[in-house]
Design an enzyme around this catalytic site. Structure first.
Site, PDB file in Angstrom:
ATOM      1  N   ASP A  80       6.881  -2.131  28.638  1.00 20.88           N
ATOM      2  CA  ASP A  80       5.860  -1.192  29.352  1.00 20.88           C
ATOM      3  C   ASP A  80       4.818  -1.949  30.096  1.00 20.88           C
ATOM      4  O   ASP A  80       4.150  -2.820  29.496  1.00 20.88           O
ATOM      5  CB  ASP A  80       5.379  -0.164  28.197  1.00 20.88           C
ATOM      6  CG  ASP A  80       4.850   1.136  28.797  1.00 20.88           C
ATOM      7  OD1 ASP A  80       4.829   1.178  30.223  1.00 20.88           O
ATOM      8  OD2 ASP A  80       4.583   1.946  28.228  1.00 20.88           O
ATOM      9  N   ASP A  81       5.119  -1.609  31.497  1.00 19.51           N
ATOM     10  CA  ASP A  81       4.046  -2.063  32.500  1.00 19.51           C
ATOM     11  C   ASP A  81       4.070  -3.795  32.558  1.00 19.51           C
ATOM     12  O   ASP A  81       3.043  -4.265  32.755  1.00 19.51           O
ATOM     13  CB  ASP A  81       2.589  -1.744  32.145  1.00 19.51           C
ATOM     14  CG  ASP A  81       2.277  -0.075  32.566  1.00 19.51           C
ATOM     15  OD1 ASP A  81       3.393   0.416  32.911  1.00 19.51           O
ATOM     16  OD2 ASP A  81       1.569   0.231  32.331  1.00 19.51           O
ATOM     17  N   CYS A  98       6.450   5.649  34.220  1.00 20.40           N
ATOM     18  CA  CYS A  98       6.908   5.612  32.972  1.00 20.40           C
ATOM     19  C   CYS A  98       8.026   6.710  33.189  1.00 20.40           C
ATOM     20  O   CYS A  98       9.462   6.323  32.712  1.00 20.40           O
ATOM     21  CB  CYS A  98       6.126   6.035  31.897  1.00 20.40           C
ATOM     22  SG  CYS A  98       4.841   4.653  31.733  1.00 20.40           S
ATOM     23  N   ARG A 121      12.265   5.943  32.625  1.00 23.22           N
ATOM     24  CA  ARG A 121      13.155   6.055  31.211  1.00 23.22           C
ATOM     25  C   ARG A 121      14.290   7.220  31.401  1.00 23.22           C
ATOM     26  O   ARG A 121      15.429   7.253  30.685  1.00 23.22           O
ATOM     27  CB  ARG A 121      11.869   6.517  30.372  1.00 23.22           C
ATOM     28  CG  ARG A 121      11.042   5.371  30.205  1.00 23.22           C
ATOM     29  CD  ARG A 121       9.729   5.760  29.536  1.00 23.22           C
ATOM     30  NE  ARG A 121       8.930   4.573  29.453  1.00 23.22           N
ATOM     31  CZ  ARG A 121       8.605   3.552  28.574  1.00 23.22           C
ATOM     32  NH1 ARG A 121       9.317   3.622  27.589  1.00 23.22           N
ATOM     33  NH2 ARG A 121       7.648   2.680  28.867  1.00 23.22           N
ATOM     34  N   LYS A 153       8.202   4.299  22.432  1.00 23.56           N
ATOM     35  CA  LYS A 153       7.655   5.419  23.359  1.00 23.56           C
ATOM     36  C   LYS A 153       8.756   6.190  23.940  1.00 23.56           C
ATOM     37  O   LYS A 153       9.705   5.404  24.481  1.00 23.56           O
ATOM     38  CB  LYS A 153       6.800   4.552  24.347  1.00 23.56           C
ATOM     39  CG  LYS A 153       6.311   5.596  25.583  1.00 23.56           C
ATOM     40  CD  LYS A 153       5.717   4.778  26.724  1.00 23.56           C
ATOM     41  CE  LYS A 153       5.380   5.477  27.956  1.00 23.56           C
ATOM     42  NZ  LYS A 153       4.445   4.727  28.942  1.00 23.56           N
ATOM     43  N   HIS A 197       8.216   9.594  25.936  1.00 23.93           N
ATOM     44  CA  HIS A 197       7.943  10.083  27.060  1.00 23.93           C
ATOM     45  C   HIS A 197       8.852  10.812  28.128  1.00 23.93           C
ATOM     46  O   HIS A 197       8.578  10.830  29.100  1.00 23.93           O
ATOM     47  CB  HIS A 197       7.010   8.882  28.024  1.00 23.93           C
ATOM     48  CG  HIS A 197       5.855   9.342  28.813  1.00 23.93           C
ATOM     49  ND1 HIS A 197       5.216   8.403  29.450  1.00 23.93           N
ATOM     50  CD2 HIS A 197       5.222  10.521  28.958  1.00 23.93           C
ATOM     51  CE1 HIS A 197       4.152   8.886  30.202  1.00 23.93           C
ATOM     52  NE2 HIS A 197       4.112  10.327  29.545  1.00 23.93           N
ATOM     53  N   SER A 232       2.874   7.719  26.082  1.00 26.16           N
ATOM     54  CA  SER A 232       1.870   6.436  26.134  1.00 26.16           C
ATOM     55  C   SER A 232       0.794   6.346  25.275  1.00 26.16           C
ATOM     56  O   SER A 232       0.224   7.293  24.993  1.00 26.16           O
ATOM     57  CB  SER A 232       1.327   6.002  27.699  1.00 26.16           C
ATOM     58  OG  SER A 232       2.502   5.959  28.629  1.00 26.16           O
ATOM     59  N   HIS A 252       1.638  -2.112  28.057  1.00 23.15           N
ATOM     60  CA  HIS A 252       0.556  -1.003  28.510  1.00 23.15           C
ATOM     61  C   HIS A 252      -0.744  -1.017  27.736  1.00 23.15           C
ATOM     62  O   HIS A 252      -0.748  -1.446  26.667  1.00 23.15           O
ATOM     63  CB  HIS A 252       1.073   0.422  28.278  1.00 23.15           C
ATOM     64  CG  HIS A 252       0.918   1.554  28.855  1.00 23.15           C
ATOM     65  ND1 HIS A 252      -0.331   1.871  28.984  1.00 23.15           N
ATOM     66  CD2 HIS A 252       1.451   2.249  29.690  1.00 23.15           C
ATOM     67  CE1 HIS A 252      -0.531   3.018  29.440  1.00 23.15           C
ATOM     68  NE2 HIS A 252       0.655   3.212  30.237  1.00 23.15           N
ATOM     69  N   ASP A 279      10.124  -1.076  32.401  1.00 27.33           N
ATOM     70  CA  ASP A 279      10.342   0.253  33.212  1.00 27.33           C
ATOM     71  C   ASP A 279       9.583   0.411  34.681  1.00 27.33           C
ATOM     72  O   ASP A 279       9.977   1.087  35.397  1.00 27.33           O
ATOM     73  CB  ASP A 279       9.529   1.380  31.999  1.00 27.33           C
ATOM     74  CG  ASP A 279       7.925   0.919  32.064  1.00 27.33           C
ATOM     75  OD1 ASP A 279       7.573   0.195  32.434  1.00 27.33           O
ATOM     76  OD2 ASP A 279       7.284   2.181  31.696  1.00 27.33           O
ATOM     77  N   ASN A 280       8.727  -0.392  34.834  1.00 32.18           N
ATOM     78  CA  ASN A 280       7.996  -0.545  36.146  1.00 32.18           C
ATOM     79  C   ASN A 280       6.947  -1.760  35.977  1.00 32.18           C
ATOM     80  O   ASN A 280       7.052  -2.513  35.063  1.00 32.18           O
ATOM     81  CB  ASN A 280       7.267   0.777  36.262  1.00 32.18           C
ATOM     82  CG  ASN A 280       6.218   1.333  35.305  1.00 32.18           C
ATOM     83  OD1 ASN A 280       6.454   2.301  34.897  1.00 32.18           O
ATOM     84  ND2 ASN A 280       5.103   0.497  35.096  1.00 32.18           N
ATOM     85  N   LYS A 310       2.508  -0.870  40.069  1.00 34.38           N
ATOM     86  CA  LYS A 310       2.865   0.151  39.444  1.00 34.38           C
ATOM     87  C   LYS A 310       2.094   1.437  40.064  1.00 34.38           C
ATOM     88  O   LYS A 310       1.295   1.217  40.877  1.00 34.38           O
ATOM     89  CB  LYS A 310       2.342   0.239  37.899  1.00 34.38           C
ATOM     90  CG  LYS A 310       2.468   1.672  37.067  1.00 34.38           C
ATOM     91  CD  LYS A 310       1.872   1.656  35.701  1.00 34.38           C
ATOM     92  CE  LYS A 310       2.153   2.841  35.178  1.00 34.38           C
ATOM     93  NZ  LYS A 310       1.521   2.867  33.661  1.00 34.38           N
TER      94      LYS A 310
END
Length: 441
Positions: free
Chosen positions: A44-45, A84, A88, A137, A139, A162, A265, A316-317, A347
Site C-alpha cells: 500500500d502506497d 486505493c 484494488r 485491507k 477497501h 485504510s 500507508h 496499489d499506487n 499518489k
C-alpha cells in the site's frame, strides 16, 4: 480444456493482464497436470524507488531483492489507478474503474462497494475448485454483500479500509499526528463483537484524523479486535497467511491467497525503530518490517508448495508525497515540471510516480531466474470472453502501439494469431481482459 480455462483466466482476470509474459510458463514443466496456486501480495502506497532492486539508494528490502534475483522484475509496471479502491477493484476484476464502476475511494460512511454485478478473480477460482483467502485491507465496501466473504473469499482476516480511517490505541506516525481513540464515559479501550464501536470524543481534533469510529479487525464476519493494535498487525498478518498456506496445501486443493498489506500507508507503526543514515527512521523501519513479512510468506511457500505456486508482489499506487518523510520514493520519476509548479508526482495523480510501482514474479522452475523485463504493462488491448470454451477475435484499440519508456525503439504494430479452439496468442505490450457475463438484474 482445464488448462485452457486456467490459461485464459490467468491472463484475462489477473492484474489487468499484466502477467502475459508468464502464460507459457504456467503451462509447462512437471506441473502441467496440476492447477497452480496463486499468492498475490499487494503493498500500500509503496514507491517504485522503495524496492532496492529498482533503486540502489534503498537498502531496506533484502527479502524482496532476493525474490527479484530468484524471479522476474518488471521495471515498467503500472497500477490501474493512483488511489486505493480503484486500483484494488481493477486488480480483482480485470477491468478499469470506468468499466467496473469504482473511480473513487470508499469512505467509512460508504454504504456501497465494488458493484455486485462485477465478478472477482476469487469468485472464478472458487468455482474452479480453489480454496480462496484474503488477508489485509479490503477497501471495496464493508457492509452486507460487499464484504470479502461474499465476493469469492472463503476466508478473510483484515481491516475493511485504510488504517488511517479509524482511530486506534497506538496511532503511529502520521502528518498531521493523530491522537489515540478517545474514550467515552464508561467505555473500555477495546470492543469485541459484531458491531462497530462508536467513540464520542469530548474535544475536536485535526480534520484529517478519524476519531468517531475505532478501526475494526475482522476475521470473516466477526470483529475480533477494536480498535486495532497497529504495532502487532504485521505479525498477525504473517501468522494468518502462513496458516492459510499450510491448511490449504494440506487439503490437497489449489489455493488463491491475496494479501493486501497495511504497509507503507500511514500511519506507520512506531515499533522496531532503528538508526537510519538517511534520516527516514520511521519509514525505513516500516519498510524493513514489511520486507520481513513478505519474506515470511515466501519462506512458507518455499517450504510447502514451492514447485506449484506462483507468487506475485506489487503495489496499489505510488507513495503519498504529502506525507513528506513518512512517504516513499518514486525513484527517478520525480516529475520536475509539476514539482516546480508546486504539485506532486506521486499518489493521487496521473503522473508516472502515481501509478508506476514495483512488480515481482516468483515461481521456481517456471518463472526465469534473475530476469528484468522492460515491457510496458498497461491496458491497451481488450478481447472479450463470453464463454470459457472460446474467445472472440481480438480487437486492437487505438492505443495498441504503446512504447515501453525504457525501450530505445518503437514496437511494430501489434498482431496476434489464432490457435487451437480459437485461442489467440498473446501479442506484446497489450493487456488482456476476461469479462464474465452475469444476468441482468
Amino acid at each position: 480444456m482445464g488448462w485452457l480455462f486456467l490459461k485464459v483466466l490467468f491472463v484475462g482476470v489477473t492484474f489487468l493482464g499484466c502477467l502475459y509474459p508468464l502464460v507459457d510458463f504456467c503451462c509447462s514443466g512437471d506441473t502441467r497436470g496440476q492447477k497452480p496456486n496463486f499468492v498475490i501480495i499487494l503493498a500500500d502506497d509503496m514507491g517504485w524507488g522503495d524496492l532496492g532492486a529498482n533503486w540502489a539508494e534503498t537498502k531496506d528490502t533484502a527479502n524482496l531483492d532476493e525474490m527479484a534475483a530468484e524471479g522476474m522484475r518488471f521495471v515498467d509496471f503500472h497500477a490501474a489507478a493512483s488511489t486505493c479502491s480503484p486500483s484494488r477493484a481493477s486488480l480483482l476484476t480485470g477491468r478499469l474503474g470506468l468499466r467496473n464502476g469504482v473511480t473513487h475511494n470508499f469512505a467509512v460512511t460508504s454504504v456501497g462497494g465494488l458493484p455486485l454485478n462485477e465478478t472477482t478473480l476469487a469468485e472464478v477460482l472458487r468455482q474452479a475448485g480453489y480454496v480462496t483467502g484474503m488477508i489485509g485491507k479490503w477497501h471495496l465496501g464493508h457492509h452486507g454483500s460487499y464484504h470479502p466473504n461474499f465476493r469469492g473469499f472463503d476466508y478473510y482476516f483484515g481491516i475493511p479500509y485504510s488504517h488511517d480511517m479509524g482511530c486506534t490505541d497506538t496511532p503511529g506516525y502520521n502528518h498531521p499526528p493523530c491522537p489515540a481513540c478517545p474514550r467515552g464515559d464508561g467505555d473500555g479501550p477495546s470492543s469485541r463483537g459484531n458491531e462497530c464501536c462508536l467513540w464520542f470524543p469530548h474535544r475536536t481534533h485535526e480534520r484529517d484524523c478519524y476519531t468517531d469510529v475505532a478501526l475494526p479487525l475482522y476475521e470473516n464476519l466477526n470483529i475480533v479486535e477494536q480498535p486495532v493494535n497497529l504495532s502487532g498487525l504485521a505479525q498477525k498478518y504473517a501468522e494468518k497467511a502462513t496458516q492459510f498456506i499450510q491448511h490449504a496445501s494440506a487439503s490437497g486443493r489449489p489455493f488463491l491467497l491475496y494479501v493486501a498489506l497495511a504497509h507503507m500507508h500511514v500511519p506507520l507503526s512506531g515499533t522496531r525503530l532503528s538508526a537510519d543514515r538517511r534520516g527516514r527512521r520511521p519509514y525505513g523501519a516500516a519498510l524493513r518490517e514489511m520486507d520481513r513479512l513478505v519474506g515470511q510468506i515466501k519462506d512458507k511457500v518455499d517450504r510447502t508448495a514451492r514447485e506449484n505456486t506462483f507468487l506475485w508482489f506489487t503495489g496499489d499506487n505510488g507513495p503519498w508525497a504529502q506525507k513528506c518523510e513518512l512517504a516513499g520514493s518514486v525513484g527517478p520519476f520525480t516529475g520536475s515540471w509539476q514539482t516546480h509548479q508546486g504539485g506532486s508526482a506521486a499518489k493521487q495523480t496521473t503522473w508516472e510516480g502515481g501509478h508506476r510501482v514495483p512488480a515481482l514474479a516468483y515461481w521456481p522452475g517456471t518463472v526465469p531466474i534473475n530476469v528484468t523485463s522492460t515491457a510496458l504493462l498497461r491496458c491497451c488491448f481488450t478481447p472479450t470472453v463470453g464463454r470459457l470454451e472460446s474467445m472472440e477475435p481480438f480487437r486492437p484499440s487505438a492505443w495498441n502501439n504503446t512504447r515501453p519508456s525504457m525501450s530505445p525503439a518503437e514496437p511494430k504494430p501489434v498482431t496476434g494469431r489464432s490457435g487451437p479452439r480459437g485461442f489467440t496468442s498473446l501479442p506484446s505490450f497489450l493487456t488482456w481482459k476476461r469479462m464474465l457475463r452475469k444476468p441482468s438484474l
